[in-house]
Write a protein that holds these residues in place. Sequence first.
Motif, PDB file in Angstrom:
ATOM      1  N   ALA A 150      -4.211   6.982  -4.779  1.00  0.00           N
ATOM      2  CA  ALA A 150      -5.155   5.934  -5.155  1.00  0.00           C
ATOM      3  C   ALA A 150      -6.393   5.998  -4.273  1.00  0.00           C
ATOM      4  O   ALA A 150      -6.419   6.656  -3.240  1.00  0.00           O
ATOM      5  CB  ALA A 150      -4.495   4.558  -5.037  1.00  0.00           C
ATOM      6  N   VAL A 151      -7.423   5.278  -4.708  1.00  0.00           N
ATOM      7  CA  VAL A 151      -8.631   5.086  -3.920  1.00  0.00           C
ATOM      8  C   VAL A 151      -8.812   3.580  -3.786  1.00  0.00           C
ATOM      9  O   VAL A 151      -8.624   2.829  -4.736  1.00  0.00           O
ATOM     10  CB  VAL A 151      -9.862   5.748  -4.587  1.00  0.00           C
ATOM     11  N   ALA A 152      -9.158   3.136  -2.575  1.00  0.00           N
ATOM     12  CA  ALA A 152      -9.258   1.698  -2.295  1.00  0.00           C
ATOM     13  C   ALA A 152     -10.641   1.342  -1.792  1.00  0.00           C
ATOM     14  O   ALA A 152     -11.261   2.093  -1.036  1.00  0.00           O
ATOM     15  CB  ALA A 152      -8.205   1.289  -1.273  1.00  0.00           C
ATOM     16  N   GLY A 153     -11.121   0.176  -2.213  1.00  0.00           N
ATOM     17  CA  GLY A 153     -12.382  -0.358  -1.726  1.00  0.00           C
ATOM     18  C   GLY A 153     -12.104  -1.549  -0.825  1.00  0.00           C
ATOM     19  O   GLY A 153     -11.379  -2.468  -1.218  1.00  0.00           O
ATOM     20  N   MET A 178      -4.215   5.454   2.252  1.00  0.00           N
ATOM     21  CA  MET A 178      -3.805   4.057   2.295  1.00  0.00           C
ATOM     22  C   MET A 178      -3.471   3.585   3.708  1.00  0.00           C
ATOM     23  O   MET A 178      -3.543   2.391   3.993  1.00  0.00           O
ATOM     24  CB  MET A 178      -2.591   3.834   1.372  1.00  0.00           C
ATOM     25  N   ASP A 179      -3.104   4.499   4.613  1.00  0.00           N
ATOM     26  CA  ASP A 179      -2.827   4.064   5.977  1.00  0.00           C
ATOM     27  C   ASP A 179      -4.097   3.664   6.716  1.00  0.00           C
ATOM     28  O   ASP A 179      -4.045   3.022   7.775  1.00  0.00           O
ATOM     29  CB  ASP A 179      -2.080   5.162   6.749  1.00  0.00           C
ATOM     30  N   PHE A 180      -5.283   4.029   6.155  1.00  0.00           N
ATOM     31  CA  PHE A 180      -6.550   3.593   6.716  1.00  0.00           C
ATOM     32  C   PHE A 180      -7.092   2.347   6.002  1.00  0.00           C
ATOM     33  O   PHE A 180      -8.034   1.718   6.483  1.00  0.00           O
ATOM     34  CB  PHE A 180      -7.601   4.701   6.616  1.00  0.00           C
ATOM     35  N   ALA A 181      -6.493   2.016   4.853  1.00  0.00           N
ATOM     36  CA  ALA A 181      -6.978   0.895   4.043  1.00  0.00           C
ATOM     37  C   ALA A 181      -6.273  -0.397   4.415  1.00  0.00           C
ATOM     38  O   ALA A 181      -5.772  -1.121   3.569  1.00  0.00           O
ATOM     39  CB  ALA A 181      -6.779   1.201   2.556  1.00  0.00           C
ATOM     40  N   ILE A 182      -6.226  -0.686   5.695  1.00  0.00           N
ATOM     41  CA  ILE A 182      -5.533  -1.882   6.174  1.00  0.00           C
ATOM     42  C   ILE A 182      -6.533  -3.021   6.331  1.00  0.00           C
ATOM     43  O   ILE A 182      -7.623  -2.848   6.869  1.00  0.00           O
ATOM     44  CB  ILE A 182      -4.833  -1.605   7.518  1.00  0.00           C
ATOM     45  N   ILE A 183      -6.154  -4.191   5.839  1.00  0.00           N
ATOM     46  CA  ILE A 183      -6.983  -5.391   5.997  1.00  0.00           C
ATOM     47  C   ILE A 183      -6.204  -6.369   6.878  1.00  0.00           C
ATOM     48  O   ILE A 183      -5.217  -6.936   6.465  1.00  0.00           O
ATOM     49  CB  ILE A 183      -7.344  -6.016   4.638  1.00  0.00           C
ATOM     50  N   GLY A 184      -6.639  -6.531   8.126  1.00  0.00           N
ATOM     51  CA  GLY A 184      -5.904  -7.381   9.059  1.00  0.00           C
ATOM     52  C   GLY A 184      -4.721  -6.632   9.655  1.00  0.00           C
ATOM     53  O   GLY A 184      -4.687  -5.401   9.704  1.00  0.00           O
ATOM     54  N   ARG A 185      -3.719  -7.373  10.079  1.00  0.00           N
ATOM     55  CA  ARG A 185      -2.525  -6.763  10.659  1.00  0.00           C
ATOM     56  C   ARG A 185      -1.656  -6.131   9.586  1.00  0.00           C
ATOM     57  O   ARG A 185      -1.583  -6.624   8.469  1.00  0.00           O
ATOM     58  CB  ARG A 185      -1.727  -7.815  11.432  1.00  0.00           C
ATOM     59  N   ARG A 186      -0.988  -5.066   9.946  1.00  0.00           N
ATOM     60  CA  ARG A 186      -0.212  -4.315   8.968  1.00  0.00           C
ATOM     61  C   ARG A 186       0.953  -5.107   8.388  1.00  0.00           C
ATOM     62  O   ARG A 186       1.350  -4.885   7.258  1.00  0.00           O
ATOM     63  CB  ARG A 186       0.314  -3.015   9.597  1.00  0.00           C
ATOM     64  N   ASP A 188      -5.457   3.454  -9.067  1.00  0.00           N
ATOM     65  CA  ASP A 188      -4.567   4.601  -8.880  1.00  0.00           C
ATOM     66  C   ASP A 188      -5.161   5.836  -9.559  1.00  0.00           C
ATOM     67  O   ASP A 188      -6.184   5.769 -10.254  1.00  0.00           O
ATOM     68  CB  ASP A 188      -3.146   4.294  -9.360  1.00  0.00           C
ATOM     69  N   ARG A 189      -4.529   6.982  -9.348  1.00  0.00           N
ATOM     70  CA  ARG A 189      -5.068   8.256  -9.821  1.00  0.00           C
ATOM     71  C   ARG A 189      -5.231   8.271 -11.349  1.00  0.00           C
ATOM     72  O   ARG A 189      -6.247   8.736 -11.875  1.00  0.00           O
ATOM     73  CB  ARG A 189      -4.143   9.387  -9.365  1.00  0.00           C
ATOM     74  N   ASP A 190      -4.227   7.757 -12.063  1.00  0.00           N
ATOM     75  CA  ASP A 190      -4.295   7.749 -13.528  1.00  0.00           C
ATOM     76  C   ASP A 190      -5.456   6.880 -14.019  1.00  0.00           C
ATOM     77  O   ASP A 190      -6.092   7.187 -15.031  1.00  0.00           O
ATOM     78  CB  ASP A 190      -2.978   7.237 -14.122  1.00  0.00           C
ATOM     79  N   LEU A 216       0.808  -1.215   0.000  1.00  0.00           N
ATOM     80  CA  LEU A 216       0.000   0.000   0.000  1.00  0.00           C
ATOM     81  C   LEU A 216       0.845   1.269   0.000  1.00  0.00           C
ATOM     82  O   LEU A 216       0.392   2.320  -0.472  1.00  0.00           O
ATOM     83  CB  LEU A 216      -0.936  -0.002   1.208  1.00  0.00           C
ATOM     84  N   LYS A 217       2.064   1.167   0.512  1.00  0.00           N
ATOM     85  CA  LYS A 217       2.928   2.345   0.582  1.00  0.00           C
ATOM     86  C   LYS A 217       3.192   2.923  -0.800  1.00  0.00           C
ATOM     87  O   LYS A 217       3.356   4.136  -0.965  1.00  0.00           O
ATOM     88  CB  LYS A 217       4.255   1.961   1.261  1.00  0.00           C
ATOM     89  N   MET A 218       3.207   2.068  -1.829  1.00  0.00           N
ATOM     90  CA  MET A 218       3.474   2.534  -3.194  1.00  0.00           C
ATOM     91  C   MET A 218       2.339   3.401  -3.734  1.00  0.00           C
ATOM     92  O   MET A 218       2.521   4.144  -4.697  1.00  0.00           O
ATOM     93  CB  MET A 218       3.693   1.328  -4.120  1.00  0.00           C
ATOM     94  N   TYR A 219       1.145   3.301  -3.116  1.00  0.00           N
ATOM     95  CA  TYR A 219      -0.022   4.021  -3.628  1.00  0.00           C
ATOM     96  C   TYR A 219      -0.464   5.158  -2.701  1.00  0.00           C
ATOM     97  O   TYR A 219      -1.525   5.744  -2.925  1.00  0.00           O
ATOM     98  CB  TYR A 219      -1.191   3.049  -3.817  1.00  0.00           C
ATOM     99  N   GLU A 220       0.313   5.466  -1.696  1.00  0.00           N
ATOM    100  CA  GLU A 220      -0.065   6.494  -0.730  1.00  0.00           C
ATOM    101  C   GLU A 220      -0.323   7.828  -1.429  1.00  0.00           C
ATOM    102  O   GLU A 220       0.485   8.272  -2.246  1.00  0.00           O
ATOM    103  CB  GLU A 220       1.017   6.651   0.330  1.00  0.00           C
ATOM    104  N   ALA A 221      -1.486   8.446  -1.123  1.00  0.00           N
ATOM    105  CA  ALA A 221      -1.898   9.739  -1.670  1.00  0.00           C
ATOM    106  C   ALA A 221      -2.057   9.700  -3.185  1.00  0.00           C
ATOM    107  O   ALA A 221      -2.051  10.754  -3.837  1.00  0.00           O
ATOM    108  CB  ALA A 221      -0.907  10.837  -1.278  1.00  0.00           C
TER     109      ALA A 221
END
Length: 310
Positions: free
Chosen positions: A75-78, A161-169, A94-96, A68-73
């Motif tokens: 991208a949008v995640a579901g 992306m820091d809020f888009a965590i699924i399970g443990r980081r 991602d933004r593009d 997720l770090k590669m997409y910080e600020a």
Amino acid sequence: MMSGAQSANDIRDMLLDAAGLSLDRLPMLHVIFDRMSTSCAEHLRHMAASPMYYSLSGLESGRVTEILKMYEANAVAGIFHAPEWDSHILIGFDRDFIYTMVEVLFGSDGSEPPVEEARGFSSIELRMAQTLFEQVAKALQASFSLVVDTKFKLERIETRMDFAIIGRRNNQAIAAKFLLQALNRGGEMFVIIPQSVLNPMRKALSHVVTGESSGRDPRWMKQIATEVKKTEVTLKAVLEERYLSLGEISDLKIGDVIELQATPRSRVKLESNQQGLFWCHIGQSEGSYVLKVDELIDQEKEFLDDVLPR
């Protein structure tokens, strides 16, 4: 107390969790995501007037935070809940990808330069992303049905992306990345699935299901077959062939008669593109010549008759 076999299995699972899944030993994952890519592409063709190309660009493993770090600020995640797996998965654009989809869906011809502004996503863009998330989840559900039936329910959308965590980081996960190309630009979609979800399916994912390796979409195959059947084919009925020298042809004059050995009972060869198809009998009906199909031409026999001396 645990039995020896149960203890050994638990230890094996712990070691696998720590080491990470070997994607080379799970070929079915590639089949699943290829099939998902085909399904997404088919759906987008019905939504957009401009040509769009959708393909699986890579499959990798790593820790959720590192991916997720590669997409910080950018991208949008579901976040989706998979009840049968008792877990969550993540699908992101991602933004593009978002900017390209907005232009395509709203009828842009690509003449305007691509948007490069690093801003927050608008409400229209987020609404469009939600619709796409639901369509992609259906494609993923259908693709995974080759191995296991499950449903994916969209719970929330995150742009951080820091809020888009699924399970443990620090949990291990696999990430499938897809490339979208349209209007001479494109973007990326990614799907993140925790390794803990895939571990119980290792055996099913370690071999390719027969007949599904190409990721065929039944609707797309049916459409191809329908279009092929509409193809116009020119048929030619050949009563007899005569071989003349160039000199004989140059001596022909208006009024000359070329004698044929064919009779009304001779069979006519029906061919297309110089390929014999059927032997037929000629007749008449209501003042027009007609052909009655007699038998299928044996291509192998015809070939031997042409190459062997008579």
